[in-house]
Design a protein around this motif. Structure first.
Motif, short mmCIF file in Angstrom:
data_model
loop_
_atom_site.label_atom_id
_atom_site.label_comp_id
_atom_site.label_asym_id
_atom_site.label_seq_id
_atom_site.Cartn_x
_atom_site.Cartn_y
_atom_site.Cartn_z
N UNK A 1 46.25 6.70 20.91
CA UNK A 1 47.26 5.63 20.86
C UNK A 1 48.75 6.21 21.17
N UNK A 2 49.54 5.36 21.27
CA UNK A 2 50.97 5.73 21.35
C UNK A 2 51.70 6.02 19.82
N UNK A 3 51.46 6.93 19.14
CA UNK A 3 52.11 7.06 17.95
C UNK A 3 52.08 8.38 17.33
N UNK A 4 52.54 8.42 16.11
CA UNK A 4 52.80 9.86 15.53
C UNK A 4 51.88 9.96 14.45
N UNK A 5 50.69 10.75 14.04
CA UNK A 5 49.99 11.43 15.23
C UNK A 5 49.19 10.53 16.50
N UNK A 6 49.02 11.01 17.58
CA UNK A 6 48.57 10.20 18.82
C UNK A 6 47.16 9.82 18.65
N UNK A 7 46.62 9.50 17.71
CA UNK A 7 45.14 9.17 17.55
C UNK A 7 44.98 8.24 16.48
N UNK A 8 43.72 7.28 16.60
CA UNK A 8 43.51 6.50 15.55
C UNK A 8 42.88 7.10 14.52
N UNK A 9 42.80 6.63 13.34
CA UNK A 9 42.05 7.14 12.08
C UNK A 9 40.67 6.88 12.11
N UNK A 10 39.79 7.87 11.61
CA UNK A 10 38.54 7.67 11.53
C UNK A 10 37.96 6.52 10.78
N UNK A 11 38.58 6.67 9.64
CA UNK A 11 38.23 5.82 8.30
C UNK A 11 39.51 4.75 8.06
N UNK A 12 39.04 3.58 8.03
CA UNK A 12 40.13 2.61 7.68
C UNK A 12 39.64 1.72 6.70
N UNK A 13 40.20 1.99 5.45
CA UNK A 13 39.63 1.30 4.56
C UNK A 13 40.68 -0.03 4.02
N UNK A 14 41.51 -0.60 5.07
CA UNK A 14 42.52 -1.53 4.87
C UNK A 14 41.62 -2.84 4.41
N UNK A 15 42.53 -4.06 4.00
CA UNK A 15 41.76 -5.13 3.59
C UNK A 15 41.22 -6.09 4.70
N UNK A 16 42.09 -5.80 5.71
CA UNK A 16 41.32 -6.89 7.05
C UNK A 16 41.09 -6.17 8.07
N UNK A 17 40.20 -5.16 7.75
CA UNK A 17 39.59 -4.30 8.90
C UNK A 17 37.99 -4.76 8.42
N UNK A 18 37.35 -5.08 9.68
CA UNK A 18 35.82 -5.37 9.49
C UNK A 18 35.00 -4.10 9.47
N UNK A 19 35.34 -3.32 10.29
CA UNK A 19 34.58 -1.78 10.22
C UNK A 19 35.34 -0.65 9.60
N UNK A 20 34.91 -0.23 8.67
CA UNK A 20 35.89 0.95 7.82
C UNK A 20 35.63 2.37 8.54
N UNK A 21 34.33 2.22 9.79
CA UNK A 21 34.26 3.54 10.21
C UNK A 21 34.74 3.20 11.69
N UNK A 22 35.77 3.96 12.22
CA UNK A 22 36.31 3.71 13.72
C UNK A 22 35.88 5.20 14.33
N UNK A 23 34.90 4.94 15.10
CA UNK A 23 34.40 6.27 15.80
C UNK A 23 33.91 5.78 17.16
N UNK A 24 34.30 6.36 18.24
CA UNK A 24 34.04 6.18 19.75
C UNK A 24 33.49 7.57 20.20
N UNK A 25 32.54 7.28 21.26
CA UNK A 25 32.14 8.46 22.01
C UNK A 25 32.68 8.23 23.44
N UNK A 26 33.75 7.69 23.37
CA UNK A 26 34.62 7.31 24.85
C UNK A 26 34.88 8.54 25.53
N UNK A 27 35.30 9.48 24.56
CA UNK A 27 35.96 10.73 25.20
C UNK A 27 34.86 11.62 25.87
N UNK A 28 33.87 11.64 25.03
CA UNK A 28 32.73 12.63 25.58
C UNK A 28 32.28 11.88 26.93
N UNK A 29 32.03 10.41 27.03
CA UNK A 29 31.75 9.67 28.22
C UNK A 29 32.56 9.95 29.15
#
Lengths: 307, 270
Positions: free
Chosen positions: A53-81
């Motif tokens: 993502x365009x941010x500092x640091x430039x990547x999304x967090x793996x775990x997200x325990x925020x109140x309005x998130x459906x999935x607390x785990x955010x993992x993707x194999x897109x990079x490997x694909x």
């Protein structure tokens, strides 16, 4: 007297101070390497599963325990694909293995007779020659690669000599080619090949060779049947010491290679510093690490056998 | 000379010519007044004086020397402890992993070490707010990490080949392990600790890739400045810089190995 050979620490009941000292000596370097060497690999793997993502640091967090998130785990194999889909990465990995492999073989072909010659010379000569092998290792790697830029360039020494002797009319393309990369790797890594080879060849008992020769074996037969198999630990150690770092080499392809001399270290570096895609660079690093597992284990085993 | 020894002899000649001719050429070119390698413009020291007036290079060199001295010192302390932990401490839990942790940095490609350390620093900053910015301190930590493995290997091989009867005698006479380590073991392995320090120092001074990853915007070490200059091609003032560095190191190594050679001779006699 038998218990002398056992672990020293159990010989006495340990006072508290001794135990503290022991824990300190083992614990501090252990903790340091754990924190600054092992944990970082976990982080590389973690980030390789993130989205850029365009941010500092430039990547999304793996775990997200925020109140309005459906999935607390955010993992993707897109990079490997993505790595498997884009030819650039296949070519980079394949080229790296090819270049590192051929360079290792060239180091072995030149390094073996050199190590053999050093091991069989008189002690004084041997010390001088050994020092001559080790000396470049102490001088700057970067500057030794740079020395070849001056030799191979269009206005370089080699082209100048060839033109002077009339062998060529126009300067040859020597720099920024795959050939220059091979040359650079062999040049900078050959001490790593010679030293372990020398160590095994020097320790080798010559009785076997003498016996084989006395029994009528030809010199090359003696070599193939006794010397070569006996020096296998040195060959493996030296080859791994050249192959593994050469596989991830960045400086040599960046300075001596052309645009088409893709090597994975350079691709990773560019992915990180030029494209600023940290998750993809992490995925490249993770795959490279997996490729290296087997050679690193080979190297470890050869080191263990030495003891 | 028979055929095989003639082959060995020519391999040695070729190999050492291959190792040393490029360096000798570089040294020669640094005294060339002309900036074109193939034209000899006469002997000149002008690239050296250009170097001394280049503030960017001088500052980078000072920063590199500072990082190298600090990281080599810490790497020697930690590496010596690791060497002791691998040879003198008997069995303990996780020893095998420890052995692997010592050997792996020696062969790990620099791009992986550099990238992983940078990502660690970034994550730590997010988690605990440290390190505030990346620069000399983060480069130093990175250099300690990979060079302590080299020190550990040097110290370990010395300890493994050493006669341990002195330590055993001291222990039998009631010396405590810490006392024995400081009074007997450390003085005995001091020469290998010194070689370890020197190796860690040169490795740090020479590192480009790991420093590039772990450095921030402000701090540029000497290899980083050199790399950004030579990426575009050969420049004569870098020839002069290379000659200075290679010359200093070579003279140091030759003196050091001469001293060690004489000492080992004396030990053999005495």
């Amino acid at each position: 007297m038998k218990d002398l050979s056992g672990p020293k620490a159990t010989r006495y009941s340990q006072p508290l101070g001794d135990k503290l000292w022991r824990n300190f000596v083992i614990g501090l370097p252990y903790l340091w390497l754990f924190l600054f060497f092992l944990v970082p690999f976990g982080i590389v793997f973690k980030i390789s599963l993130a989205d850029p993502i365009v941010a500092q640091p430039p990547f999304t967090a793996l775990f997200d325990f925020g109140a309005n998130t459906k999935n607390w785990l955010h993992a993707t194999f897109d990079n490997y694909l993505f790595l498997t889909e884009d030819n650039l990465y296949w070519i980079s990995y394949f080229n790296s293995i090819k270049i590192a492999g051929i360079s290792t073989l060239l180091c072995l072909l030149l390094g073996y007779p050199m190590a053999y010659g050093i091991a069989r010379s008189t002690p004084t000569v041997r010390n001088v020659l050994l020092m001559l092998v080790i000396l470049p290792f102490w001088t700057s790697f970067l500057l030794r690669v740079y020395a070849w830029m001056g030799l191979l360039g269009k206005n370089g020494v080699v082209n100048g000599l060839l033109a002077y002797t009339g062998l060529i009319d126009a300067p040859l393309e020597l720099l920024y080619t795959n050939g220059a990369v091979y040359l650079g790797i062999v040049y900078t890594y050959i001490p790593f090949m010679i030293l372990p080879l020398y160590a095994t060849l020097e320790k080798m008992d010559l009785d076997l060779q003498d016996a084989a020769a006395d029994l009528g074996a030809k010199p090359w037969q003696v070599f193939v049947d006794t010397t070569l198999p006996l020096s296998m630990p040195g060959i493996i150690a030296g080859s791994m010491l050249v192959f593994i770092p050469a596989l991830g080499e960045f400086v040599i392809p960046a300075l001596l290679g052309g645009i088409d001399s893709l090597m994975i270290g350079r691709t990773l570096y560019d992915e990180f510093f030029v494209n600023r895609d940290w998750p993809l660079a992490s995925a490249v690093a993770t795959v490279l690490l997996f490729i290296l597992v087997i050679p690193i284990m080979l190297f470890q085993r050869s080191q263990q056998e030495k003891k | 000379m028979n055929r095989s020894s003639r082959f060995i002899f020519s391999a040695l000649c070729f190999g050492f010519a291959f190792l040393y001719l490029p360096i000798l050429m570089l040294i020669l070119l640094s005294f060339n007044d002309s900036s074109i390698a193939t034209v000899w413009g006469g002997f000149s020291l002008r690239w050296y004086s250009a170097l001394l007036n280049n503030e960017q290079i001088i500052n980078a060199a000072l920063l590199s020397l500072k990082i190298a001295a600090v990281s080599a010192t810490f790497a020697t302390i930690l590496g010596t402890m690791a060497g002791l932990a691998l040879t003198q401490m008997g069995r303990y839990r996780g020893r095998l992993i420890f052995t692997g942790l010592i050997a792996a940095p020696l062969v790990m490609p620099e791009v992986i070490t550099g990238l992983s350390l940078l990502l660690l620093f970034v994550s730590l900053q997010e988690l605990i707010g440290w390190p505030l910015s990346r620069g000399a301190s983060t480069i130093t930590i990175a250099h300690i990490t990979f060079s302590m493995a080299y020190v550990a290997v040097i110290v370990q091989s010395r300890l493994a080949s050493m006669d341990q009867s002195m330590e055993e005698a001291a222990m039998d006479l009631g010396g405590r392990p810490m006392q024995v380590a400081f009074d007997i073991t450390l003085p005995l392995i001091a020469p290998s600790m010194l070689s370890g320090w020197l190796l860690a120092f040169t490795l740090s001074l020479d590192d480009l890739v790991i420093a590039s990853f772990t450095s921030g915007a402000g701090a540029s070490t000497l290899p980083m400045v050199i790399f950004s200059k030579i990426k575009l091609g050969v420049t004569p003032d870098i020839n002069a810089l290379a000659t200075l560095i290679i010359g200093t190191v070579s003279i140091g190594i030759i003196i050091a190995s001469w001293i060690m050679f004489r000492q080992s001779k004396r030990n053999e006699v005495g």
